[in-house]
Write an enzyme that holds these catalytic residues in place. Sequence first.
Site, mmCIF file in Angstrom:
data_model
loop_
_atom_site.group_PDB
_atom_site.id
_atom_site.type_symbol
_atom_site.label_atom_id
_atom_site.label_comp_id
_atom_site.label_asym_id
_atom_site.label_seq_id
_atom_site.Cartn_x
_atom_site.Cartn_y
_atom_site.Cartn_z
ATOM 1 N N ALA A 160 -17.602 48.629 2.905
ATOM 2 C CA ALA A 160 -16.741 48.035 3.940
ATOM 3 C C ALA A 160 -17.461 47.092 4.889
ATOM 4 C CB ALA A 160 -16.067 49.152 4.742
ATOM 5 N N ILE A 170 -17.877 40.121 2.079
ATOM 6 C CA ILE A 170 -16.520 39.930 1.543
ATOM 7 C C ILE A 170 -15.582 41.024 2.059
ATOM 8 C CG2 ILE A 170 -15.138 39.917 -0.580
ATOM 9 C CD1 ILE A 170 -17.621 38.707 -2.010
ATOM 10 N N TYR A 192 -29.739 40.420 -11.496
ATOM 11 C CA TYR A 192 -28.514 40.635 -10.708
ATOM 12 C C TYR A 192 -27.298 40.338 -11.593
ATOM 13 C CZ TYR A 192 -24.584 39.533 -7.667
ATOM 14 O OH TYR A 192 -23.320 39.473 -7.121
ATOM 15 N N LYS A 241 -24.094 42.889 -12.704
ATOM 16 C CA LYS A 241 -22.666 42.631 -12.537
ATOM 17 C C LYS A 241 -21.932 42.667 -13.883
ATOM 18 C CE LYS A 241 -20.910 42.099 -9.179
ATOM 19 N NZ LYS A 241 -20.397 43.187 -8.318
HETATM 20 P P1 NAP Z 1 -23.019 42.255 0.831
HETATM 21 O O1 NAP Z 1 -22.628 41.766 2.163
HETATM 22 O O2 NAP Z 1 -24.468 42.444 0.536
HETATM 23 O O3 NAP Z 1 -22.228 43.589 0.546
HETATM 24 C C1 NAP Z 1 -22.638 44.508 -0.399
HETATM 25 C C2 NAP Z 1 -22.072 45.852 -0.023
HETATM 26 O O4 NAP Z 1 -22.456 46.812 -1.017
HETATM 27 C C3 NAP Z 1 -22.626 46.366 1.325
HETATM 28 O O5 NAP Z 1 -21.616 47.037 2.000
HETATM 29 C C4 NAP Z 1 -23.702 47.343 0.867
HETATM 30 O O6 NAP Z 1 -23.982 48.375 1.799
HETATM 31 C C5 NAP Z 1 -23.027 47.936 -0.361
HETATM 32 N N1 NAP Z 1 -24.014 48.630 -1.185
HETATM 33 C C6 NAP Z 1 -25.080 48.112 -1.824
HETATM 34 N N2 NAP Z 1 -25.767 49.093 -2.424
HETATM 35 C C7 NAP Z 1 -25.125 50.254 -2.159
HETATM 36 C C8 NAP Z 1 -25.347 51.625 -2.484
HETATM 37 N N3 NAP Z 1 -26.380 51.997 -3.230
HETATM 38 N N4 NAP Z 1 -24.457 52.552 -2.032
HETATM 39 C C9 NAP Z 1 -23.389 52.184 -1.258
HETATM 40 N N5 NAP Z 1 -23.134 50.916 -0.907
HETATM 41 C C10 NAP Z 1 -23.990 49.969 -1.345
HETATM 42 O O7 NAP Z 1 -22.517 41.279 -0.283
HETATM 43 P P2 NAP Z 1 -21.087 40.631 -0.600
HETATM 44 O O8 NAP Z 1 -21.356 39.220 -0.889
HETATM 45 O O9 NAP Z 1 -20.052 41.007 0.372
HETATM 46 O O10 NAP Z 1 -20.811 41.342 -1.992
HETATM 47 C C11 NAP Z 1 -19.696 42.174 -2.211
HETATM 48 C C12 NAP Z 1 -19.411 42.175 -3.686
HETATM 49 O O11 NAP Z 1 -19.123 40.844 -4.094
HETATM 50 C C13 NAP Z 1 -20.577 42.636 -4.551
HETATM 51 O O12 NAP Z 1 -20.053 43.396 -5.612
HETATM 52 C C14 NAP Z 1 -21.160 41.326 -5.077
HETATM 53 O O13 NAP Z 1 -21.815 41.508 -6.305
HETATM 54 C C15 NAP Z 1 -19.889 40.520 -5.232
HETATM 55 N N6 NAP Z 1 -20.072 39.057 -5.276
HETATM 56 C C16 NAP Z 1 -20.631 38.410 -4.222
HETATM 57 C C17 NAP Z 1 -20.767 37.018 -4.298
HETATM 58 C C18 NAP Z 1 -21.375 36.227 -3.180
HETATM 59 O O14 NAP Z 1 -21.691 35.050 -3.395
HETATM 60 N N7 NAP Z 1 -21.532 36.768 -1.979
HETATM 61 C C19 NAP Z 1 -20.315 36.324 -5.431
HETATM 62 C C20 NAP Z 1 -19.724 37.031 -6.466
HETATM 63 C C21 NAP Z 1 -19.594 38.404 -6.369
HETATM 64 P P3 NAP Z 1 -25.263 48.261 2.802
HETATM 65 O O15 NAP Z 1 -24.857 47.289 3.879
HETATM 66 O O16 NAP Z 1 -25.449 49.652 3.283
HETATM 67 O O17 NAP Z 1 -26.406 47.739 1.980
#
Ligand code: NAP
Length: 348
Positions: A15, A19, A158, A162
């Site tokens: 949360a 995103i 990475y 995914k």
């Molecule tokens: P983000 O801000 O880094 O968010 C990642 C989230 O996952 C954070 O809440 C993080 O918690 C949590 N997380 C990571 N490892 C975890 C674990 N072991 N247990 C529980 N929670 C964990 O990145 P985001 O960009 O919002 O990414 C959200 C999703 O979108 C991901 O699945 C990512 O692969 C996908 N995505 C992102 C992009 C992009 O360009 N940003 C593009 C395509 C897809 P903590 O804060 O505690 O680490």
Amino acid sequence: MPSPVTTAPILVTGANGFIATQLISDLLAAGYRVRGTVRSVEKGTEQLRALPGAAERLELVSAELLAEGAYDAPMKGVTHVVHTASPYSMNVADPQRDLVDPAVQGTRNVLMAAHRAGGVQRVVLTSSMAAITDEPGSDHVLTEADWNVKSTLTRNPYYLSKTLAEKEGWRIVEAEKTRFDLVVINPFVVIGPSIAPSLNASNQIFVDMLKGVYPGIMSLTWGMVDVRDVARAHQLALETSSAKGRYLCAAETISMREVVGLLREHGYGQGTKLPSMGMDHAVGDVLVKLTSHFQPSGIGSYLRTHVGRVPRFDHGKIERELGLSFRPIRQSILDTMVDLKRWKHLAG
Ligand code: NAP
């Protein structure tokens, strides 16, 4: 506009992420109740708690992706789930431990909890373009039919995490004959203003450009999408009953040369190390690929598989089936720059 799908809390994993925070803000604004999972309820959740409607309709609970059964209790009474949590980093010490295990086991953990809970009707999974390709090429228009078949633990790990996580999602739906249906969003590089204070790995691109991390203008071209559109895509995937399968989610492509030009035009060249030397030609590509071997391995493999390549994609499915329209990416970049200053990721 689709009507609200549930009066039960919508479960959003990760949360506090870039995103997810935007999505939760939108869901609260639309009147939904939200139950968000975070690793630590206390740390880094101030912005979430401050969202309009949060005091009445947002509940935060702790859950770790690798902890077996961690999502069983959060899943109680839930009908709709958005699983965003997954480590997002191009460079880690141990790709299996730090990327693949949490991504894949986490997806299994969340989806199996949804299956066991019995009342879940839909799970929306945040996958990525990383599950579509890790080596885009201008000779092929990417669609939802494409799968990344090239990533390994040493090549774009990475991307591997995914791909394997999304495959695990589809495998579970098939093998367990789940009562819920799975809808997958595959965003490209997500940029834009952040409700969360942390600097997302995608927005880091702009910080790096201004800080001189790039020695010159490389022939890199990104498919980009605004975080507000990505959040909207997830909400539409929850609300559109006919939503089905994967949805490629990218607005348009933009080259590093175009980004540098845009930033310079808007005054970001002054007092910064915005690159000016052109390396976006055949000789530059060879040089970047050779020197990529001296970079941390995640960055190096990214450069070798992306330099000189221009992604092409068809985002028609998400427009047609979910009714999503995309913001122009140049305005998103400018909005991002203002926001990076607001959070002090850039000198003001
Ligand atoms: P983000 O801000 O880094 O968010 C990642 C989230 O996952 C954070 O809440 C993080 O918690 C949590 N997380 C990571 N490892 C975890 C674990 N072991 N247990 C529980 N929670 C964990 O990145 P985001 O960009 O919002 O990414 C959200 C999703 O979108 C991901 O699945 C990512 O692969 C996908 N995505 C992102 C992009 C992009 O360009 N940003 C593009 C395509 C897809 P903590 O804060 O505690 O680490």
